[in-house]
Design an enzyme around this catalytic site. Structure first.
Site, PDB file in Angstrom:
ATOM      1  N   HIS A 269       9.572  30.984  30.785  1.00  0.00           N
ATOM      2  CA  HIS A 269       9.932  30.671  29.399  1.00  0.00           C
ATOM      3  C   HIS A 269      11.176  29.787  29.344  1.00  0.00           C
ATOM      4  O   HIS A 269      11.851  29.737  28.322  1.00  0.00           O
ATOM      5  CB  HIS A 269      10.134  31.973  28.606  1.00  0.00           C
ATOM      6  CG  HIS A 269       8.885  32.780  28.521  1.00  0.00           C
ATOM      7  ND1 HIS A 269       7.876  32.507  27.620  1.00  0.00           N
ATOM      8  CD2 HIS A 269       8.439  33.815  29.281  1.00  0.00           C
ATOM      9  CE1 HIS A 269       6.875  33.350  27.798  1.00  0.00           C
ATOM     10  NE2 HIS A 269       7.187  34.156  28.814  1.00  0.00           N
TER      11      HIS A 269
ATOM     12  N   GLU B  20      30.378  35.622  41.906  1.00  0.00           N
ATOM     13  CA  GLU B  20      31.780  36.071  41.937  1.00  0.00           C
ATOM     14  C   GLU B  20      32.470  35.705  43.235  1.00  0.00           C
ATOM     15  O   GLU B  20      33.625  35.292  43.226  1.00  0.00           O
ATOM     16  CB  GLU B  20      31.795  37.606  41.887  1.00  0.00           C
ATOM     17  CG  GLU B  20      32.078  38.232  40.601  1.00  0.00           C
ATOM     18  CD  GLU B  20      32.186  39.735  40.745  1.00  0.00           C
ATOM     19  OE1 GLU B  20      33.190  40.266  40.334  1.00  0.00           O
ATOM     20  OE2 GLU B  20      31.250  40.393  41.283  1.00  0.00           O
TER      21      GLU B  20
ATOM     22  N   ARG C 149      44.888  44.652  41.487  1.00  0.00           N
ATOM     23  CA  ARG C 149      45.032  44.636  40.031  1.00  0.00           C
ATOM     24  C   ARG C 149      45.511  43.284  39.511  1.00  0.00           C
ATOM     25  O   ARG C 149      45.569  43.063  38.299  1.00  0.00           O
ATOM     26  CB  ARG C 149      46.028  45.704  39.596  1.00  0.00           C
ATOM     27  CG  ARG C 149      45.624  47.101  39.991  1.00  0.00           C
ATOM     28  CD  ARG C 149      46.639  48.083  39.474  1.00  0.00           C
ATOM     29  NE  ARG C 149      46.664  48.105  38.031  1.00  0.00           N
ATOM     30  CZ  ARG C 149      45.896  48.875  37.273  1.00  0.00           C
ATOM     31  NH1 ARG C 149      45.014  49.678  37.834  1.00  0.00           N
ATOM     32  NH2 ARG C 149      46.000  48.844  35.963  1.00  0.00           N
TER      33      ARG C 149
ATOM     34  N   CYS D 118      47.484  43.772  36.219  1.00  0.00           N
ATOM     35  CA  CYS D 118      48.834  43.909  36.741  1.00  0.00           C
ATOM     36  C   CYS D 118      48.973  45.312  37.318  1.00  0.00           C
ATOM     37  O   CYS D 118      48.350  46.257  36.835  1.00  0.00           O
ATOM     38  CB  CYS D 118      49.946  43.746  35.715  1.00  0.00           C
ATOM     39  SG  CYS D 118      49.911  42.184  34.843  1.00  0.00           S
TER      40      CYS D 118
ATOM     41  N   GLU E 282      22.630  41.997  38.963  1.00  0.00           N
ATOM     42  CA  GLU E 282      23.773  42.394  39.785  1.00  0.00           C
ATOM     43  C   GLU E 282      23.856  41.530  41.057  1.00  0.00           C
ATOM     44  O   GLU E 282      24.951  41.130  41.471  1.00  0.00           O
ATOM     45  CB  GLU E 282      23.653  43.888  40.141  1.00  0.00           C
ATOM     46  CG  GLU E 282      24.689  44.436  41.086  1.00  0.00           C
ATOM     47  CD  GLU E 282      26.136  44.273  40.613  1.00  0.00           C
ATOM     48  OE1 GLU E 282      26.360  43.923  39.443  1.00  0.00           O
ATOM     49  OE2 GLU E 282      27.045  44.468  41.439  1.00  0.00           O
TER      50      GLU E 282
ATOM     51  N   TRP F 106      48.762  39.683  36.869  1.00  0.00           N
ATOM     52  CA  TRP F 106      47.553  38.937  36.535  1.00  0.00           C
ATOM     53  C   TRP F 106      47.828  38.403  35.142  1.00  0.00           C
ATOM     54  O   TRP F 106      47.877  39.161  34.177  1.00  0.00           O
ATOM     55  CB  TRP F 106      46.345  39.859  36.550  1.00  0.00           C
ATOM     56  CG  TRP F 106      45.027  39.160  36.431  1.00  0.00           C
ATOM     57  CD1 TRP F 106      44.306  38.588  37.447  1.00  0.00           C
ATOM     58  CD2 TRP F 106      44.260  38.980  35.238  1.00  0.00           C
ATOM     59  NE1 TRP F 106      43.149  38.065  36.944  1.00  0.00           N
ATOM     60  CE2 TRP F 106      43.084  38.282  35.597  1.00  0.00           C
ATOM     61  CE3 TRP F 106      44.451  39.324  33.904  1.00  0.00           C
ATOM     62  CZ2 TRP F 106      42.112  37.933  34.671  1.00  0.00           C
ATOM     63  CZ3 TRP F 106      43.484  38.974  32.985  1.00  0.00           C
ATOM     64  CH2 TRP F 106      42.324  38.282  33.373  1.00  0.00           C
TER      65      TRP F 106
ATOM     66  N   ASN G 277      52.585  46.544  32.439  1.00  0.00           N
ATOM     67  CA  ASN G 277      51.157  46.232  32.558  1.00  0.00           C
ATOM     68  C   ASN G 277      50.546  46.434  31.175  1.00  0.00           C
ATOM     69  O   ASN G 277      50.767  47.474  30.562  1.00  0.00           O
ATOM     70  CB  ASN G 277      50.510  47.191  33.570  1.00  0.00           C
ATOM     71  CG  ASN G 277      48.999  47.172  33.511  1.00  0.00           C
ATOM     72  OD1 ASN G 277      48.404  46.134  33.260  1.00  0.00           O
ATOM     73  ND2 ASN G 277      48.374  48.311  33.723  1.00  0.00           N
ATOM     74  N   GLY G 278      49.812  45.432  30.675  1.00  0.00           N
ATOM     75  CA  GLY G 278      49.188  45.556  29.356  1.00  0.00           C
ATOM     76  C   GLY G 278      49.619  44.417  28.459  1.00  0.00           C
ATOM     77  O   GLY G 278      50.028  43.358  28.941  1.00  0.00           O
TER      78      GLY G 278
ATOM     79  N   LYS H   2      27.191  39.305  41.835  1.00  0.00           N
ATOM     80  CA  LYS H   2      27.955  39.433  43.084  1.00  0.00           C
ATOM     81  C   LYS H   2      28.025  38.087  43.775  1.00  0.00           C
ATOM     82  O   LYS H   2      29.061  37.670  44.259  1.00  0.00           O
ATOM     83  CB  LYS H   2      27.253  40.465  43.980  1.00  0.00           C
ATOM     84  CG  LYS H   2      28.135  41.288  44.811  1.00  0.00           C
ATOM     85  CD  LYS H   2      28.726  42.512  44.125  1.00  0.00           C
ATOM     86  CE  LYS H   2      29.191  42.319  42.741  1.00  0.00           C
ATOM     87  NZ  LYS H   2      29.565  43.488  42.005  1.00  0.00           N
TER      88      LYS H   2
ATOM     89  N   LYS I  66      40.550  43.444  39.389  1.00  0.00           N
ATOM     90  CA  LYS I  66      39.712  44.643  39.509  1.00  0.00           C
ATOM     91  C   LYS I  66      39.601  45.395  38.189  1.00  0.00           C
ATOM     92  O   LYS I  66      38.546  45.882  37.838  1.00  0.00           O
ATOM     93  CB  LYS I  66      40.323  45.553  40.580  1.00  0.00           C
ATOM     94  CG  LYS I  66      39.516  46.811  40.857  1.00  0.00           C
ATOM     95  CD  LYS I  66      38.238  46.475  41.584  1.00  0.00           C
ATOM     96  CE  LYS I  66      37.373  47.671  41.866  1.00  0.00           C
ATOM     97  NZ  LYS I  66      35.997  47.247  42.197  1.00  0.00           N
TER      98      LYS I  66
END
Ligand code: F6R
Length: 603
Positions: free
Chosen positions: A500, A484, A27, A2, A477, A74, A100-101, A481, A598
């Site tokens: 394996h 995502e 955010r 948020c 990575e 969010w 926010n939180g 990416k 983010k």
């Protein structure tokens, strides 16, 4: 997650609130809202959906008020609906609050406020109702705000407006909040880009600070009500840096910013001629007595941390990377010879903060490696090293990974020097390669070859990424990416692990990206032959000098010849470009992938 923003000053607030929200959209972006203080009371407009939906719903010319607050959400408590969107108000509509939180004790508070009418599923809504209680008891806005905050536990940044006053009140505890000062206005926001178009003067609030800002000034007081000074700093970010600068997406812009970001990361820190590394922000004895390094991080930052474990092990320093979300719940033994490095772009990742908090009081030394000046992690760790990548807005981390790894290479050199009693390593080659890295990245960006790979394979079922040593975190990575932003299934493995188990999934419709960095390449080539024997298409990412893989690869993405330790950064740039191109061909919302945000400020 948020984003919150607030503004007081001359002229209408609405335009600046909305542009602030647009700049904070990274955010969170499932609903948004604003509240302004007008002579007729508090005017709230809020909507499910992205900021554009809110903007379309507002006739800006008719929204009055020079004081206001805004929020982009969010979801954590309750689905993204109009009712759950912020700002939230009390029963009488005399206060409006953005948050926010997470308020941990909201259920208990809600029980105590059972006489109030709640209209949302959020934890936030207890705040305006608590404010209403204190206002009804005869307290003024500031005292009501302070007493309300005293009742809350959890992590939060809050801004509130009250009917009849053009003062905005704000506070923070565990979530970011910054104060901006322009000649005719003051701003509060979760992050600087919210108001960077209007001012570059920023003060970072501390946990427990209560700020009251009004058109003529502001006051900041600590938890005990004592006045405190939080000095203003001038941010040297260009406002255009926080915009897309002509690129279709922030992600692509940030990929192209890597040469400049890397120059900043290295600037003044490495001397290839002397083979020396200096960090002006670290005391001389920062690493005295250290014999073990733990790195704690999540996501992309974890991959940078994993990369660093190989660098440190190569220098004789035992090093382990941990997912901070696991470390915090079950910290391994540490003592005063352990250095715990928190790797976090935002400096606000709750898992990583909690990992660092879990070893406070053990004697272990802590170091923050972050991008965001004044972020919470910098206050939790003994020392901080900045990666200096500049603002990263795209949800998918790109330039921050390159800058993290470049800075970790330098840190590994410094640690090696310190733990070997001040004996310099033969590191001139490495430092020369690092100095050449920005130009090497530029060479890849100037002649991108990833597009044909993306065009050939963007319809496949599933994608594998493999590598050994430092190429392993690069493979992880690359896969992160890819999944995502394309929403396609992608997995990264150590090339050693392939036979394996994962090899069972390899078919002619499973493109395999194989990363070569100049070490253990022969073994990785064997693995490439194994997948090729199962008809899988091979895309090799490899140095110019390497021609052996050409015989086995369907496509080769070249990287300039460089030191092995640095090669992984270059290979990753090629993989970033493939992911971006494939996601673009699939018309994905690249800067705002579904379900992601983010800054992950909850555990
Ligand atoms: C992936 C991504 C995330 C972050 C992770 C940690 O593209 O951006 O995986 O890397 O959430 O964030 P920071 O580095 O801010 O701690």
């Amino acid at each position: 997650m948020c984003g919150i923003t607030a503004r007081v000053g001359t002229g209408a607030a609405i335009g600046e609130l909305l542009s602030g929200l647009r700049n904070l959209e990274y955010r969170g972006y499932d609903s948004a809202g604003v509240a302004t203080v007008t002579p007729d009371g508090i005017n709230v407009v809020k909507h499910q959906g992205e900021i554009d939906v809110l903007c379309d719903a507002i006739d800006q010319s008719s929204v009055r008020g020079t004081t206001g607050i805004g929020h982009t959400r969010w979801s954590t408590h309750g689905p993204p609906t109009d009712a759950n969107a912020h700002p939230h108000t009390d029963c009488l509509g005399q206060v409006a609050v953005v948050h926010n939180g997470i308020i941990d004790n909201y259920a208990e508070l809600k029980d105590e406020l059972s006489a109030h009418e709640f209209t949302s599923d959020t934890d936030t809504e207890v705040i305006p109702h608590l404010l209403e209680e204190f206002l009804s008891a005869g307290y003024g806005p500031e005292e009501a705000f302070r007493r309300t905050v005293d009742q809350l536990s959890g992590s939060y940044a809050i801004a509130a407006v009250f009917e009849g006053t053009d003062t905005v009140f704000g506070t923070r505890s565990g979530s970011p909040l910054v104060l901006g000062r322009a000649s005719d206005a003051y701003y509060l926001a979760s992050d600087v880009p919210a108001f960077l178009e209007y001012t570059d003067e920023v003060a970072y609030l501390h946990d427990g600070d209560v700020v009251a800002m009004h058109p003529d000034g502001y006051t900041i007081t600590d938890t005990d009500g004592n006045s405190v000074d939080r000095p203003f700093e001038t941010i040297d970010w260009d406002p255009n840096d926080a915009g897309k600068g002509g690129f279709d997406h922030y992600m692509l812009k940030e990929i192209y910013e890597q040469p400049a970001a890397l120059r900043q990361a290295i600037r003044g820190r490495a001397d290839p001629l002397e083979g020396r590394v200096e960090f002006e922000e670290l005391p001389e004895d920062a690493f005295a007595g250290i014999d073990t390094v733990h790195l704690v991080a999540m996501g992309t930052s974890y991959h940078a941390a994993l990369y660093a474990t190989t660098l440190l092990s190569d220098r004789g320093i035992p090093a382990h990377a941990f997912l901070s979300g696991e470390y915090g719940s079950n910290p391994p033994p540490v003592d005063d010879s352990t250095l715990v490095i928190a790797v976090t772009q935002s400096g606000e990742t709750a898992d990583t903060l909690s990992a660092i908090r879990s070893i406070q009081g053990t004697g272990a030394h802590t170091l923050a490696l972050t991008n965001v000046v004044g972020s919470t992690i910098t206050r939790e760790c003994e020392n901080t090293v900045y990666i200096r990548a500049g603002p990263e807005i795209g949800v998918a981390a790109t330039k921050s990974f390159s800058s993290q790894v470049a800075t970790l290479i330098l840190l590994s050199e410094r640690l090696s020097y310190d733990t070997n009693g001040g004996t310099p390593r033969e590191s001139s080659d490495l430092l020369s390669s690092l100095a050449a890295l920005p130009d090497d990245v530029q060479r890849i960006l100037d002649e991108p070859t990833a597009e044909s790979v993306a065009a050939t394979y963007h319809d496949a079922d599933s994608y594998f990424f493999i590598g050994r040593g430092i190429a392993h975190p690069v493979a992880l990575e690359g896969a992160l990416k890819f999944k995502e932003i394309t929403y396609d299934h992608a997995e990264g493995f150590s090339a050693a692990e392939l036979k394996h188990g994962p090899l069972a999934l390899v078919t002619a419709n499973t493109p395999v990206f194989a990363v070569f960095t100049g070490r253990d390449d022969t073994k990785t080539l064997h693995n490439v032959k194994e997948v090729r024997a199962r008809d899988a298409p091979i895309i090799a990412v490899t140095a110019d000098r390497d021609t052996k893989v050409d015989d086995y690869a369907d496509h080769v993405l070249r990287i300039p010849d460089t030191h092995h330790d640095v090669a992984g950064i270059l290979a990753n740039v090629q993989l970033q470009l493939v992911s971006y191109m494939a996601a673009d061909m699939l018309s994905r919302p690249i800067d705002k992938p579904r379900n992601l945000a983010k800054s992950v400020t909850v555990e």
